[in-house]
Design a protein around this motif. Structure first.
Motif, PDB file in Angstrom:
ATOM      1  N   GLY A  20       0.809  -1.214   0.000  1.00 50.34           N
ATOM      2  CA  GLY A  20       0.000   0.000   0.000  1.00 50.34           C
ATOM      3  C   GLY A  20       0.840   1.261   0.000  1.00 50.34           C
ATOM      4  N   MET A  21       1.909   1.267   0.797  1.00 50.97           N
ATOM      5  CA  MET A  21       2.778   2.441   0.821  1.00 50.97           C
ATOM      6  C   MET A  21       3.452   2.633  -0.535  1.00 50.97           C
ATOM      7  SD  MET A  21       5.937   3.328   3.382  1.00 50.97           S
ATOM      8  CE  MET A  21       6.925   4.813   3.145  1.00 50.97           C
ATOM      9  N   GLY A  22       3.968   1.557  -1.109  1.00 53.45           N
ATOM     10  CA  GLY A  22       4.649   1.660  -2.393  1.00 53.45           C
ATOM     11  C   GLY A  22       3.728   2.072  -3.523  1.00 53.45           C
ATOM     12  N   ALA A  23       2.471   1.617  -3.463  1.00 50.86           N
ATOM     13  CA  ALA A  23       1.535   1.936  -4.541  1.00 50.86           C
ATOM     14  C   ALA A  23       1.197   3.414  -4.576  1.00 50.86           C
ATOM     15  CB  ALA A  23       0.264   1.110  -4.377  1.00 50.86           C
ATOM     16  N   PHE A 142      -3.481   1.167   7.186  1.00 51.05           N
ATOM     17  CA  PHE A 142      -2.409   1.797   7.948  1.00 51.05           C
ATOM     18  C   PHE A 142      -1.395   2.467   7.021  1.00 51.05           C
ATOM     19  CE2 PHE A 142      -3.716  -0.544  11.772  1.00 51.05           C
ATOM     20  CZ  PHE A 142      -3.548   0.464  12.718  1.00 51.05           C
ATOM     21  N   ALA A 143      -1.262   1.946   5.811  1.00 51.40           N
ATOM     22  CA  ALA A 143      -0.390   2.616   4.839  1.00 51.40           C
ATOM     23  C   ALA A 143      -0.931   4.001   4.503  1.00 51.40           C
ATOM     24  CB  ALA A 143      -0.260   1.770   3.569  1.00 51.40           C
ATOM     25  N   GLN A 144      -2.268   4.133   4.482  1.00 53.47           N
ATOM     26  CA  GLN A 144      -2.867   5.440   4.240  1.00 53.47           C
ATOM     27  C   GLN A 144      -2.544   6.409   5.371  1.00 53.47           C
ATOM     28  OE1 GLN A 144      -4.849   6.424   1.584  1.00 53.47           O
ATOM     29  NE2 GLN A 144      -4.627   4.482   0.540  1.00 53.47           N
ATOM     30  N   VAL A 145      -2.561   5.904   6.622  1.00 56.71           N
ATOM     31  CA  VAL A 145      -2.368   6.768   7.794  1.00 56.71           C
ATOM     32  C   VAL A 145      -0.896   7.093   8.014  1.00 56.71           C
ATOM     33  CG1 VAL A 145      -2.740   6.985  10.281  1.00 56.71           C
ATOM     34  CG2 VAL A 145      -4.404   5.794   8.874  1.00 56.71           C
ATOM     35  N   LEU A 146      -0.035   6.066   7.941  1.00 57.02           N
ATOM     36  CA  LEU A 146       1.367   6.237   8.320  1.00 57.02           C
ATOM     37  C   LEU A 146       2.312   6.237   7.123  1.00 57.02           C
ATOM     38  CD1 LEU A 146       1.430   3.792  11.377  1.00 57.02           C
ATOM     39  CD2 LEU A 146       1.201   6.273  11.436  1.00 57.02           C
ATOM     40  N   GLY A 147       2.144   5.262   6.251  1.00 55.18           N
ATOM     41  CA  GLY A 147       3.130   5.059   5.194  1.00 55.18           C
ATOM     42  C   GLY A 147       3.193   6.193   4.197  1.00 55.18           C
ATOM     43  N   ILE A 148       2.041   6.643   3.705  1.00 52.44           N
ATOM     44  CA  ILE A 148       2.039   7.662   2.663  1.00 52.44           C
ATOM     45  C   ILE A 148       2.520   9.012   3.198  1.00 52.44           C
ATOM     46  CG2 ILE A 148       0.573   8.910   1.027  1.00 52.44           C
ATOM     47  CD1 ILE A 148      -1.076   6.300   0.816  1.00 52.44           C
ATOM     48  N   PRO A 149       2.008   9.485   4.366  1.00 50.95           N
ATOM     49  CA  PRO A 149       2.570  10.742   4.896  1.00 50.95           C
ATOM     50  C   PRO A 149       4.064  10.644   5.195  1.00 50.95           C
ATOM     51  CG  PRO A 149       0.495  10.228   5.965  1.00 50.95           C
ATOM     52  CD  PRO A 149       0.874   9.025   5.166  1.00 50.95           C
ATOM     53  N   ALA A 150       4.512   9.490   5.735  1.00 48.17           N
ATOM     54  CA  ALA A 150       5.940   9.326   6.016  1.00 48.17           C
ATOM     55  C   ALA A 150       6.756   9.360   4.724  1.00 48.17           C
ATOM     56  CB  ALA A 150       6.190   8.019   6.758  1.00 48.17           C
ATOM     57  N   GLY A 151       6.252   8.713   3.692  1.00 53.89           N
ATOM     58  CA  GLY A 151       6.944   8.736   2.409  1.00 53.89           C
ATOM     59  C   GLY A 151       7.021  10.133   1.830  1.00 53.89           C
ATOM     60  N   ALA A 152       5.925  10.903   1.983  1.00 48.29           N
ATOM     61  CA  ALA A 152       5.933  12.272   1.488  1.00 48.29           C
ATOM     62  C   ALA A 152       6.961  13.119   2.243  1.00 48.29           C
ATOM     63  CB  ALA A 152       4.538  12.887   1.634  1.00 48.29           C
ATOM     64  N   TRP A 153       7.023  12.950   3.572  1.00 43.08           N
ATOM     65  CA  TRP A 153       7.989  13.711   4.364  1.00 43.08           C
ATOM     66  C   TRP A 153       9.417  13.368   3.942  1.00 43.08           C
ATOM     67  CZ3 TRP A 153      12.065  12.791   7.614  1.00 43.08           C
ATOM     68  CH2 TRP A 153      12.490  13.865   8.403  1.00 43.08           C
ATOM     69  N   LEU A 154       9.683  12.065   3.758  1.00 44.11           N
ATOM     70  CA  LEU A 154      11.009  11.647   3.318  1.00 44.11           C
ATOM     71  C   LEU A 154      11.334  12.226   1.944  1.00 44.11           C
ATOM     72  CD1 LEU A 154      10.960   7.901   4.405  1.00 44.11           C
ATOM     73  CD2 LEU A 154      12.526   9.649   5.249  1.00 44.11           C
ATOM     74  N   GLY A 155      10.338  12.235   1.059  1.00 45.15           N
ATOM     75  CA  GLY A 155      10.561  12.740  -0.278  1.00 45.15           C
ATOM     76  C   GLY A 155      10.968  14.197  -0.297  1.00 45.15           C
ATOM     77  N   TYR A 156      10.363  14.991   0.571  1.00 42.64           N
ATOM     78  CA  TYR A 156      10.698  16.415   0.616  1.00 42.64           C
ATOM     79  C   TYR A 156      11.978  16.667   1.410  1.00 42.64           C
ATOM     80  CZ  TYR A 156       6.375  17.949  -1.594  1.00 42.64           C
ATOM     81  OH  TYR A 156       5.374  18.165  -2.496  1.00 42.64           O
TER      82      TYR A 156
END
Length: 379
Positions: A20-23, A142-156
Motif C-alpha cells: 500500500g505504501m509503495g503503490a 495503515f499505509a494510508q495513515v502512516l506510510g504515505i505521509p511518512a513517504g511524502a515527508w522523506l521525499g521532501y
C-alpha cells in the motif's frame, strides 16, 4: 481463531502495508519527481496511472496463470518483484525508467494483495472471515495513515528516492516474514486461465466485482480533489490540509475494523447497503454547504469510516458468491479498486471544470447509488 492463525494474518497485513505504501507514495512526492526530471505535475501523475493500469490488467491474468503454485511461494515472488521495482525506481536515471519501475512494482503488488486475501479466508475459522479480512487489509489502511505521509515527508526532506528506498526495505522485511513464518501448503481454491474466462463470462459475478469500481469511484470523485476543496472553501494551507488528511486516515483504520465487525454481525450485503446509503448522504454534505472547521473535520473522519468499511464486506460477499473462484474473484476485485480510482478521478476532474467544487459530492453520491443498484442484480 487460533493464536497461530492470528499471527499469520498479521504477517499478511505487514506485506499489504508495504504494498500500500509503495503503490500510493507517489501521490506525496509528485512535485519533487516533476522537478527532478523536468516534467510538469500532470505528466508526473503518470506514475500513478501506469501502476494502476498495469495492476488492473496484469493481476487477474497472473493469479490465473499461477494458480497451482504454492501461495507462500507466489507471495514471495510478488514481494521480491515489488522490492526490485522499488530499488529500480530509486536508482532510475530517467523518467521513462521510473515509469518502467512502477510497472514492475504493479506486477509484484498484483501477486500479493489478492493472494493475501484468499490465504486470510483460508486461515479464518467459521464465522470469522470478516475479522480475518479486516486484519489482512488493515495493512493497506495503515499505509494510508502512516506510510504515505511518512513517504511524502522523506521525499521532501531527503529526496524522492528515499521514499522508494524505505518501501524496498519494508518489502524485504515483509518477504522475510512470509518466507520464515507463513506455512507452505495452505489450501485455497486453484485458479486457472479457464476459471478466469468463466468468471469474465458470468454476468452475476462481474456485476458483483463492478460494485468495487463504482463504490471506489464515488469516493475518488471527492478524495482526488479534497485538498483544493479544503484550500478554496476553508482557506487551509499545507498544515491544515495535512491535519484533515490525517483525520481521514484515522477514519480509514476505524472503518476497516468496523467493516469486519458489521460483516460478521449483519452480513456482507446488508453492510454494503448501509455503506452506500451513508456515502450518498455524506459526500453531498461535505461539499455542498460550508461548515465550521470543526464540523468539516468530523465529516472527513465519518466519511472515511463509512468509505473504508466497504472492502471487508465486499471480499466476504465475493467469497460467498462462488468459493471455487475465490482467487480469481479477489484478483479482479483488487483490479477494480484501481479502475474505480481512475474512474472517480476522471469524473471529478470533469465536474470540477464544468460545475465547480460544490458539485463533487453529488456526483460521488451518484456513483455510490449505482453501486447500491448493482447489489440488486442476482441473475
Amino acid at each position: 481463531m487460533t493464536p497461530s492463525a492470528t499471527r499469520q494474518l498479521w504477517l499478511l497485513a505487514l506485506a499489504n502495508f508495504a504494498i500500500g505504501m509503495g503503490a500510493f507514495v507517489v501521490v506525496g512526492v509528485l512535485s519533487p519527481v516533476a522537478l527532478a526530471f523536468g516534467v510538469d505535475r500532470a505528466h508526473a501523475g503518470a506514475l500513478m496511472s501506469v501502476y494502476a493500469g498495469t495492476y488492473a490488467i496484469a493481476s487477474p491474468l497472473l493469479i490465473a496463470a499461477t494458480g497451482r503454485l504454492d501461495r507462500r511461494r507466489l507471495m514471495s515472488i510478488g514481494l521480491a518483484l515489488f522490492a526490485a521495482g522499488s530499488v529500480m525506481a530509486a536508482l532510475a536515471p530517467s523518467f521513462a525508467l521510473l515509469l518502467a519501475a512502477r510497472a514492475l512494482m504493479a506486477l509484484g503488488g498484483g501477486l500479493v494483495t489478492p493472494v493475501a486475501a484468499s490465504v486470510g479466508v483460508a486461515l479464518a475459522g467459521p464465522g470469522q472471515q470478516g475479522r480475518a479480512l479486516a486484519i489482512v487489509f488493515g495493512g493497506l489502511t495503515f499505509a494510508q495513515v502512516l506510510g504515505i505521509p511518512a513517504g511524502a515527508w522523506l521525499g521532501y526532506a531527503l529526496g524522492w528516492q528515499a521514499a522508494f528506498v524505505v518501501v524496498a526495505m519494508l518489502t524485504l522485511v515483509g518477504l522475510a516474514a512470509i518466507v520464515t513464518a507463513l506455512p507452505a501448503g495452505i489450501a485455497v481454491p486453484v485458479a486457472s486461465l479457464s476459471k478466469l474466462g468463466k468468471v469474465l463470462r458470468d454476468a452475476r459475478l462481474m456485476v458483483a466485482v463492478a460494485f468495487t469500481a463504482l463504490f471506489t469511484g464515488g469516493l475518488y470523485v471527492c478524495y482526488t480533489f479534497v485538498a483544493p476543496l479544503l484550500e478554496s472553501l476553508y482557506g487551509l494551507s499545507r498544515d491544515g490540509v495535512t491535519g484533515m488528511l490525517l483525520l481521514f486516515g484515522l477514519g480509514a483504520v476505524v472503518g476497516n475494523a468496523m467493516g469486519g465487525r458489521l460483516t460478521d454481525r449483519i452480513g456482507s450485503r446488508r453492510t454494503l447497503v448501509l455503506l452506500c446509503l451513508a456515502q450518498s448522504l455524506l459526500m453531498p454534505a461535505l461539499t455542498l454547504p460550508t461548515w465550521p472547521l470543526a464540523a468539516v473535520g468530523a465529516l472527513m473522519f465519518i466519511w472515511s469510516v463509512f468509505g473504508w468499511s466497504f472492502m471487508v464486506p465486499q471480499q466476504a460477499r465475493l467469497a460467498a458468491l462462488d468459493p471455487a473462484q475465490l482467487p480469481v474473484l479477489f484478483a479482479l476485485n483488487a483490479s477494480a479498486i484501481y479502475v474505480g480510482a481512475t474512474l472517480g478521478s476522471a469524473v471529478g476532474g470533469a465536474v470540477l471544470k464544468g460545475l465547480g467544487l460544490h458539485a463533487l459530492g453529488l456526483f460521488g453520491a451518484a456513483l455510490a447509488l449505482l453501486g447500491l443498484a448493482s447489489l440488486a442484480f442476482r441473475r
